[in-house]
Scaffold this motif. Structure first.
Motif, short mmCIF file in Angstrom:
data_model
loop_
_atom_site.label_atom_id
_atom_site.label_comp_id
_atom_site.label_asym_id
_atom_site.label_seq_id
_atom_site.Cartn_x
_atom_site.Cartn_y
_atom_site.Cartn_z
N TYR A 196 -22.41 -19.75 1.71
CA TYR A 196 -22.55 -18.31 1.95
C TYR A 196 -23.91 -17.81 1.40
CZ TYR A 196 -21.26 -13.37 1.92
OH TYR A 196 -21.23 -12.02 2.14
N GLU A 197 -24.25 -18.25 0.18
CA GLU A 197 -25.51 -17.79 -0.43
C GLU A 197 -26.72 -18.35 0.31
OE1 GLU A 197 -24.70 -19.17 -4.40
OE2 GLU A 197 -23.93 -17.25 -5.05
N LEU A 198 -26.57 -19.57 0.83
CA LEU A 198 -27.65 -20.16 1.61
C LEU A 198 -27.95 -19.28 2.84
CD1 LEU A 198 -29.55 -22.49 2.32
CD2 LEU A 198 -27.60 -23.77 3.20
N ASP A 199 -26.90 -18.77 3.45
CA ASP A 199 -27.08 -17.90 4.60
C ASP A 199 -27.80 -16.61 4.20
OD1 ASP A 199 -26.52 -18.04 7.37
OD2 ASP A 199 -25.28 -16.25 7.10
N GLU A 200 -27.49 -16.13 3.01
CA GLU A 200 -28.18 -14.92 2.55
C GLU A 200 -29.67 -15.19 2.33
OE1 GLU A 200 -25.91 -13.07 -0.65
OE2 GLU A 200 -24.90 -12.04 1.02
N PHE A 201 -29.99 -16.37 1.81
CA PHE A 201 -31.41 -16.72 1.64
C PHE A 201 -32.10 -16.82 3.01
CE2 PHE A 201 -30.42 -18.40 -2.75
CZ PHE A 201 -31.27 -17.52 -3.42
N ARG A 202 -31.37 -17.38 3.98
CA ARG A 202 -31.94 -17.47 5.34
C ARG A 202 -32.29 -16.08 5.86
NH1 ARG A 202 -27.35 -20.99 7.12
NH2 ARG A 202 -28.09 -23.05 6.57
#
Ligand code: FAD
Length: 423
Positions: free
Chosen positions: A413-419
């Motif tokens: 989920y956090e990776l998607d936020e970084f994206r």
């Protein structure tokens, strides 16, 4: 963008995008709420075990490595003492070995019979505990005298400042355990181009550890210390895009960053597969804490999660591992020994907060491996053999497995936020 991953996840059949959608929309919100329940929130752990591998395990003085202990009254009543499941279960349990001998006419013989049969039953319990322990990929610390309950919500996994040679030695030692390599070099880190020369089991070991490493490092980027306790009472925490780019961009990692990110998806699918495989067992669990209404809510929430997990099409497929050759059993044995060493290395982590989450996540992964490879959860196994009488997952195994999946799910989920920030 280096973190925009597409296509199939290595050694799995499903796509990154499918997992992103499934996780972020269905799994992540459910786990977030489930992990606030008392049963999953309190984890019993021994943070004081000496490091078995080297002596200069310097205790860390970094402020953010401190672990808050919990007050006795905060711990749910059903978790205190040795009461691990509900009173009804304990009454029926095999551990209840004493018998009444009031019907015996010959009291002396009756006494003898009782003690012999109590002894036999006790032996059966000990042997089945021994048998179960053979399936374990980690040592279980639940009954260890020095273990204490930690409230995981009070101690979120985030940036601590733990780094340098102490942290590097841990990672290096863990990658050194990457099984089956005959030659151990000074540089245990594997370049992704070399992975295809390895056997599937060795690749899986590496990918699982690397995925966990990725997850830990994503958390520390997403929950970075933005302002310390001098300017903000308890520090200010939030995402640090620069830190994320430094750790995972192709330029900074000799092209490896995107591969490390993909390994996160691999270990997530592996653990999700284990959850799915243990679904029949877990749906019968009482999740006993002594708070009747919350325990009931927990049971419903777990069943709901399991139903969602069941609908996901392509989990990791463990059936191709440890099969097909005379050496398969030996390979499995070695794999287990190496993984147990990894769990012992956790006692050498020089930051208590990192050690807490490191131990929990290694135990969670170990539990997943036990579920996948013990054979006791296979489709063909009779449900009664998963009965409490014959086989039991300890509470700490269930708590660590579900919390580990929670950590991996949060990382995706956090990776998607970084994206999105990079966009
Ligand atoms: P490291 O992350 O230490 O990595 C060492 C080397 O491993 C790198 O140089 C690279 O070659 C290789 N590598 C890096 N990532 C991967 C990957 N995903 N797959 C394969 N190889 C890789 N810090 C916190 O702030 N909070 C925590 O909660 C925390 N928990 C930790 C738990 C454990 C068990 C350990 C061992 C460390 C923990 N740390 C934590 C420290 C953190 O993981 C890093 O070690 C630290 O931030 C230093 O990072 P680094 O950039 O030097 O590289």
């Amino acid at each position: 963008c280096f973190c925009q991953l597409h296509g199939k996840i290595d050694d799995c059949t499903c796509n990154v995008d499918t997992v992103d959608h499934f996780n972020n929309v269905k799994i992540y919100p459910r786990l977030r709420s489930l992990l606030h329940k008392g049963y999953f929130r309190f984890y019993k752990v021994n943070l004081r075990r000496p490091c078995p591998f080297w002596s200069d395990d310097s205790r860390c003085a970094i402020r953010y490595c401190h672990v808050e202990t919990c007050e006795e009254e905060d711990i749910p009543v059903g978790l205190k003492g040795s009461l691990l499941s509900s009173p009804t279960k304990n009454q029926n349990s095999d551990l209840h070995v004493t018998q009444s001998c009031k019907d015996d006419h010959n009291t002396e013989l009756g006494y003898l019979n009782t003690t012999i049969s109590a002894k036999v039953q006790e032996d059966i319990v000990l042997w089945s505990a021994y048998d179960d322990a053979q399936d374990n990929f980690c040592a279980i610390e639940d009954n260890d005298n020095e273990s204490e309950y930690v409230d995981l919500l009070l101690n979120p996994e985030r940036y601590t400042g733990y780094r340098g040679e102490s942290a590097h030695r841990i990672w290096r030692s863990i990658y050194m355990e990457n099984c089956f390599r005959n030659t151990k070099s000074d540089n245990p880190y594997i370049h992704s181009s070399k992975l295809n020369n390895m056997c599937l089991e060795e690749r899986a070991f590496y990918r699982a550890i690397s995925g966990l490493h990725t997850s830990i490092n994503i958390h520390l980027c997403a929950q970075y210390l933005l302002a310390d306790g001098l300017t903000e009472p308890n520090g200010k925490w939030g995402p640090n895009l620069n830190e994320f780019q430094n750790r995972f961009s192709k330029e900074n990692t000799h092209g490896e960053g995107p591969h490390w990110l993909r390994n996160l998806y691999f270990v997530y699918l592996l653990e999700l597969r284990a959850l799915n495989k243990a679904a029949r067992y877990l749906s019968k669990e009482e999740f006993y804490t002594g708070n009747e209404s919350e325990d009931w809510d927990t049971q419903l929430a777990v069943v709901d999660l399991l139903n969602v997990v069941k609908k996901f099409p392509d989990h990791f497929n463990e059936s191709s591992m440890f099969t097909g050759s005379d050496q398969a059993e030996k390979l499995k044995y070695e794999f287990k020994q190496h993984f147990r060493n990894v769990s012992k290395i956790m006692d050498c982590v020089g930051c208590d907060k990192c050690k807490l989450w490191g131990k929990l996540q290694i135990q969670g992964l170990g539990t997943a491996l036990k579920i996948l490879f013990s054979g006791k959860f296979d489709e063909s196994s009779d449900l009664t053999s998963l009965d409490k009488r014959k086989f039991q997952l300890q509470r700490s195994e269930i708590v660590s497995l579900v919390n580990s999946i929670g950590r991996l799910s949060t990382s995706i989920y956090e990776l998607d936020e970084f994206r999105q920030m990079l966009r």
